[in-house]
Write an enzyme that holds these catalytic residues in place. Structure first.
Site, PDB file in Angstrom:
ATOM      1  N   CYS A   1       0.863  -1.181   0.000  1.00  0.00           N
ATOM      2  CA  CYS A   1       0.000   0.000   0.000  1.00  0.00           C
ATOM      3  C   CYS A   1       0.900   1.231   0.000  1.00  0.00           C
ATOM      4  O   CYS A   1       1.770   1.363   0.875  1.00  0.00           O
ATOM      5  CB  CYS A   1      -0.859  -0.029   1.261  1.00  0.00           C
ATOM      6  SG  CYS A   1      -1.773   1.506   1.522  1.00  0.00           S
TER       7      CYS A   1
ATOM      8  N   CYS B   1      -0.811   3.841  -6.503  1.00  0.00           N
ATOM      9  CA  CYS B   1      -1.775   3.311  -5.534  1.00  0.00           C
ATOM     10  C   CYS B   1      -2.050   1.901  -6.016  1.00  0.00           C
ATOM     11  O   CYS B   1      -2.333   1.687  -7.200  1.00  0.00           O
ATOM     12  CB  CYS B   1      -3.066   4.125  -5.537  1.00  0.00           C
ATOM     13  SG  CYS B   1      -4.406   3.338  -4.595  1.00  0.00           S
TER      14      CYS B   1
HETATM   15  N1  DGL Z   1      -4.057   0.788  -2.076  1.00  0.00           N
HETATM   16  C1  DGL Z   1      -3.610   1.875  -1.319  1.00  0.00           C
HETATM   17  C2  DGL Z   1      -2.419   2.597  -1.862  1.00  0.00           C
HETATM   18  O1  DGL Z   1      -1.612   1.990  -2.532  1.00  0.00           O
HETATM   19  C3  DGL Z   1      -4.531   2.732  -0.520  1.00  0.00           C
HETATM   20  C4  DGL Z   1      -5.840   3.117  -1.017  1.00  0.00           C
HETATM   21  C5  DGL Z   1      -6.685   3.746   0.072  1.00  0.00           C
HETATM   22  O2  DGL Z   1      -7.049   3.026   0.991  1.00  0.00           O
HETATM   23  O3  DGL Z   1      -6.936   4.943  -0.020  1.00  0.00           O
HETATM   24  O4  DGL Z   1      -2.237   3.768  -1.624  1.00  0.00           O
END
Ligand code: DGL
Length: 278
Positions: free
Chosen positions: A71, A198
């Site tokens: 993440c 993301c």
């Molecule tokens: N998948 C996540 C990232 O890479 C976070 C998305 C979220 O929860 O806002 O930032």
């Protein structure tokens, strides 16, 4: 071999899991998605730090000596402080936590059809609000190429919309708007490279490809992370001791049935999620 824990706020980290699964068939992975509390991208830094720490503890307690934050938001906001201020003083001090931004930037600033990046190239970064505000991508890109023209682009609600199961039309509109805002900053010039910063965004990569200029090279975080993690594991034999390989485990703080259904829908993966209150 040692189990590797993967954490994301929800579905996004599965795009990293998919790449790691293919690259490391002998590993066992334990995935934790905090679907019940996603998205994180608009939460405060303090909240993100606490939620990320608690997710890491969940994975440590499941027996993972190494956790990868799959993440960007958690990596950008929480990684450094957890690595420096919490982990070394905690009962888990012999365990390790890694992020995914540096591995991504390492690949995205060097391997463009195997040629090094030109000094003045324009590189767009699409990410959540917190990731962009942290400026971690810009800092890491400029460490490797101080003259790169970095165009940070917030996609404020895209990860949340993916989590909420928004329609293809709604997702398309959000991607179209984000790409248009990015191209406005470059006066319509095509960025040479773009990072989907993301882990949720590869789920709608086809939409980014549709709206970005055809000449823009889009970097996939999954393969970048798999490449750099393999290198890290080679340098850390303590994570390579022989252990019986068991089936991967999938934990969620959300509705396990709905999450398994969405994993199938988004990624074509049939994964038996189980609920974990955390
Ligand atoms: N998948 C996540 C990232 O890479 C976070 C998305 C979220 O929860 O806002 O930032």
């Amino acid at each position: 071999m040692a189990m590797i824990g993967l954490f994301d706020t929800g579905h996004g980290g599965l795009t990293i899991y998919k790449a790691l699964r293919a690259a490391m068939p002998l590993r066992q992975f334990v995935y934790f998605g905090d679907h019940g509390r996603a998205p994180y991208g608009t939460k405060s830094a303090t909240e993100i730090l606490e939620l990320t720490k608690s997710a890491i503890i969940t994975l440590f307690e499941r027996g993972c000596p190494l956790v990868v934050l799959a993440c960007n938001t958690a990596t950008a906001i929480a990684l450094r402080s957890l690595q420096q201020e919490w982990l070394p003083h905690s009962e888990y001090k012999n365990r390790r936590v890694l992020g995914i931004i540096v591995p991504t930037v390492e690949i995205a600033t060097t391997s463009h059809a195997d040629a090094p990046m030109n000094k003045h190239e324009t590189l767009a970064v699409f990410a959540t609000q917190r990731t962009i505000e942290s400026q971690v991508f810009e800092v890491e890109i400029h460490k490797r190429n101080p003259l790169a023209n970095v165009i940070p682009q917030i996609c404020p609600h895209l990860a949340g919309a993916i989590e909420a199961g928004a329609s293809e039309g709604e997702l398309e509109k959000q991607v179209q708007d984000a790409v248009a805002a990015c191209l406005e900053k470059t006066n319509g010039t095509a960025p040479q490279r773009a990072i989907l910063g993301c882990t949720h965004f590869p789920i709608v990569e086809h939409l980014f490809k549709k709206y970005l200029p055809a000449s823009t090279v889009l970097f996939s975080q999954g393969t970048a992370v798999a490449d750099r993690l393999a290198d890290y594991l080679q340098r850390h034999p303590e994570f390579n001791q022989r252990e019986e390989k068991r089936a991967d485990v999938f934990l969620t703080s959300g509705d396990a049935i709905a999450v398994s259904r969405d994993a199938q829908r988004f990624l074509g993966l049939s994964l038996p999620f189980e609920r974990c209150a955390k």
